[in-house]
Scaffold this active site. Sequence first.
Site, PDB file in Angstrom:
ATOM      1  N   ALA A   1       0.814  -1.193   0.021  1.00 37.05           N
ATOM      2  CA  ALA A   1       0.088   0.128   0.006  1.00 37.05           C
ATOM      3  C   ALA A   1       0.783   1.352   0.095  1.00 37.05           C
ATOM      4  CB  ALA A   1      -1.068  -0.043   1.035  1.00 37.05           C
TER       5      ALA A   1
ATOM      6  N   GLY B   1       2.800   7.338  -1.536  1.00 36.07           N
ATOM      7  CA  GLY B   1       3.688   8.244  -1.904  1.00 36.07           C
ATOM      8  C   GLY B   1       4.599   8.901  -1.017  1.00 36.07           C
TER       9      GLY B   1
ATOM     10  N   CYS C   1     -10.411   5.191   8.455  1.00 33.48           N
ATOM     11  CA  CYS C   1      -9.641   4.858   6.871  1.00 33.48           C
ATOM     12  C   CYS C   1      -8.987   3.544   7.076  1.00 33.48           C
ATOM     13  CB  CYS C   1      -8.595   6.104   6.498  1.00 33.48           C
ATOM     14  SG  CYS C   1      -8.164   5.900   5.187  1.00 33.48           S
TER      15      CYS C   1
ATOM     16  N   CYS D   1      -5.819  13.910   5.917  1.00 34.35           N
ATOM     17  CA  CYS D   1      -5.581  14.121   4.505  1.00 34.35           C
ATOM     18  C   CYS D   1      -6.575  14.930   3.923  1.00 34.35           C
ATOM     19  CB  CYS D   1      -5.360  13.016   3.847  1.00 34.35           C
ATOM     20  SG  CYS D   1      -6.909  11.823   3.819  1.00 34.35           S
TER      21      CYS D   1
END
EC number: 2.8.1.13
Length: 378
Positions: free
Chosen positions: A24, A27, A118, A214
């Site tokens: 996963a 970035g 999440c 985020c």
Amino acid sequence: MAFDHPLNSLGLPKPPSETRVVVAMSGGVDSSVVAAELKAQGYDVVGVTLQLYDHGAALAKKGACCAGRDIHDARRVAEAMGFPHYVLDYENTFREAVIEEFADAYLAGATPVPCIRCNERVKFKDLLATARDLDADCMATGHYIQRKMGGRAELHRAADAVRDQSYFLFSTTQDQLDFLRFPLGHLGSKAETRALAAKYGLPVADKPDSQDICFVPNGNYAAVIEKLRPGAAEPGEIVDLEGNVLGQHNGVIHYTIGQRKGLGIGGLETPIYVVRLDADMKRVVVGPKEALSTRMVPLREINWLGDVDLTSKAEWHIEVKVRSTRPPRAAILRPISAHEATVELLSPEDGVSAGQACVFYQPDSSRVLGGGWVWRGY
């Protein structure tokens, strides 16, 4: 049962070249290092990045994960290390499973922790299912937490207490834990992670860590909630514990339990704090610091990772965290059912709020025993 091969570094009885790992990738430097390290060890690595919210808006937000810029960075790492990389559009899933509840919780006067939801509802549910669909043997993430083998797979705090993310992963189930791997959990510091990134020449080696939630630009929760729920910031009264009106506010969504600054009330002899949010009455209740003190914490939606059933004992002497930034404190856990319990804090905590997580730890150990959600305001 005898295996033809010894266990590899991921604990599987097969050569790395025959072991498919879905990584996963957010970035950022952590997940990028995980992917690069596993690829260097010869694993069949597949990188997956989730697009969780509006791609255009994401490009403009600095310091967030799962944004447009971060998707680009994850792709660059995959290209540099030579493994496939996929971007999955989970925007609708993320909105329904995380953002909508976040807004509703704030409107109800709670203090939600969307990063836990999440992990629970998106990354370790839908993404993990996708990894299985890709015939992966396991899924690896860049979280700072450890998976150790006892009688079965156990969840443990990270070696680096500063980076430990166990508070945000308490809802990981046993079935998920059997499939997940956390290759960074044993590292002693973030500096070691960045050194590995430099070793592999990753383009994200010096990239700053993500900050805040985020989908909340600059930490402005109220602005996000007002956008999601127009008219949410309705004015009301600021009252003391006896109900005396001390002032006015411009919406309970602008306040959190334990808040001291920004109340707009002067002339008092002692400092006052937000001790309760009454969303139905549109009231912000304030009082002295001692009114924040909490000893009994009711919990629901408990995820238990102990070796025996939660209800097999009337009391569990454990340690708990009610805030991610606070150290574990001694407590007694008293089960009501398999999914509800009351925690008694042996030393009272300030500012405990509905919507927060209460995470369980085994005393004198790094093991995580699960946790639950605080469900009633104070």
